[in-house]
Design a protein around this motif. Sequence first.
Motif, short mmCIF file in Angstrom:
data_model
loop_
_atom_site.label_atom_id
_atom_site.label_comp_id
_atom_site.label_asym_id
_atom_site.label_seq_id
_atom_site.Cartn_x
_atom_site.Cartn_y
_atom_site.Cartn_z
N PHE A 110 61.87 39.36 42.44
CA PHE A 110 61.15 38.10 42.33
C PHE A 110 62.06 36.94 42.72
O PHE A 110 63.24 36.91 42.37
CB PHE A 110 60.64 37.89 40.90
CG PHE A 110 59.46 38.76 40.56
CD1 PHE A 110 58.27 38.64 41.26
CD2 PHE A 110 59.54 39.68 39.55
CE1 PHE A 110 57.18 39.43 40.97
CE2 PHE A 110 58.45 40.49 39.24
CZ PHE A 110 57.27 40.36 39.95
N ASP A 144 63.28 32.92 42.76
CA ASP A 144 63.45 31.94 41.68
C ASP A 144 62.15 31.19 41.42
O ASP A 144 61.81 30.88 40.27
CB ASP A 144 64.56 30.95 42.04
CG ASP A 144 65.92 31.63 42.03
OD1 ASP A 144 66.01 32.72 41.43
OD2 ASP A 144 66.86 31.09 42.64
N GLU A 150 59.09 32.28 41.88
CA GLU A 150 58.15 33.15 41.15
C GLU A 150 58.54 33.26 39.68
O GLU A 150 57.69 33.23 38.79
CB GLU A 150 58.13 34.54 41.79
CG GLU A 150 57.39 34.58 43.11
CD GLU A 150 57.50 35.93 43.77
OE1 GLU A 150 56.49 36.60 43.92
OE2 GLU A 150 58.62 36.34 44.13
N LYS A 151 59.84 33.40 39.44
CA LYS A 151 60.30 33.51 38.05
C LYS A 151 59.95 32.24 37.28
O LYS A 151 59.50 32.30 36.13
CB LYS A 151 61.82 33.73 38.02
CG LYS A 151 62.24 35.14 38.40
CD LYS A 151 63.75 35.23 38.39
CE LYS A 151 64.23 36.51 39.01
NZ LYS A 151 65.67 36.48 39.28
N MET A 164 56.27 32.24 36.55
CA MET A 164 55.90 33.18 35.47
C MET A 164 56.33 32.63 34.12
O MET A 164 55.65 32.80 33.11
CB MET A 164 56.54 34.54 35.73
CG MET A 164 55.85 35.30 36.84
SD MET A 164 56.43 36.99 37.01
CE MET A 164 57.77 36.78 38.13
N ALA A 165 57.49 31.95 34.11
CA ALA A 165 57.96 31.37 32.85
C ALA A 165 57.06 30.21 32.42
O ALA A 165 56.73 30.08 31.24
CB ALA A 165 59.40 30.89 33.01
N PRO A 207 55.01 34.53 30.71
CA PRO A 207 55.30 35.84 31.30
C PRO A 207 54.72 36.98 30.48
O PRO A 207 54.28 37.98 31.01
CB PRO A 207 56.83 35.89 31.28
CG PRO A 207 57.24 34.98 30.17
CD PRO A 207 56.17 33.93 30.06
#
Lengths: 117, 248
Positions: free
Chosen positions: B129, B131, B133-134, B137-138, B142
């Motif tokens: 993933f 950065d 996307e992370k 998601m955060a 998530p």
Amino acid sequence: MAARIKPPRMRIPRKIKKDDIFKVKVRFEHPSFTGLGMVDTETMPTFNRAVPVTFIRNMLVYYGEELVTRFSMTSAIADDPMFTFKLKAVREEPVTVAFINNEGERWEVSADIKFTA
Amino acid sequence: MSSYDNLSTKLAGYMRRVFLVLPLLFVLAIAATGGNALAALTVEKFEIEGLISPASPKALSEALEKQLQVKVVDLNLKNSSSGWPLLSVEFDSDQLTRDVIEQTIASIEDPAGHTYRVHQGPAVISAPFTDEEKAAMAALGPAPPNVQALTNPIESTGASIARGKEHYDKYCTTCHGLQGDGNGPAAHGITIFPRQLWVWNNTDSSVDGYLFWMITEGRSDMPPWGVILLENQRWDVINYIKTLTKPE
């Protein structure tokens, strides 16, 4: 199957008033493969790897700087998909849609929101 | 002239004839084998992409043998370790190189008009993933809200682990494999490879809630085992999963 990947395109209504709920349509020509093909069709038909797996993994929607939604997808997504979603016109800022595929490649399309009188 | 001289003369005559005939036999042998006696034959394996129609395998083998001086020894369609069809080609390494064969394979079209390609790299391309996307998601959560901080009510005893193994062997091995390495018999048919369960080896109780939720609800290709396994059976499976060790 899409012969090749083309930049995404976005369509929004021509007239948007403040606090309107408007539709955003995004079209992205990107192939989608599970990667599987059927082999040994005569005796014991089974699936095996045939082509590399390709699909759009994430679609991120930004309204200005704010991330407003995320679409998480799998290889079940169609070839050349078109996404439609609604937004509320609360401020005059660009709407940006970013796509990331399973290989980590990124594409982006953007449109400015301007209120009409 | 002594008998010893006669013998040596005869021997010299025989030797001369033998030396005259030997090269002739050598040439005849090479001609009989079509030149292959001198060839450095080698067998190399190629992972093939593009075998998507039933006619594809035969078309590839025939076209390759027609275009190059090679022999297709085997085309393993479904039992290769990587999941990709494996083409074994015998060729003269003095005349041909692997690159030439790969280029030729790439130039062949199957009856439906698709092209083949030699697969390079891992079985499945799944980039980590990014950065962005992370961060997304955060920001949007998530973990599902129904993952609760549960603790396993069943103690990890030998009996519980044995019961867990029984359920695991029956329901989980098809995809996750006997050793929990994510390489069960059905794993090749799944887009995303099943998880390697030995990563949970000897983990503490903080992961119990997550494992219980995952087994109960399922995700992606994994079905919700909550409808099959009773609650205490799922906890037994968790006890067993925590005993799986990384295969050598």
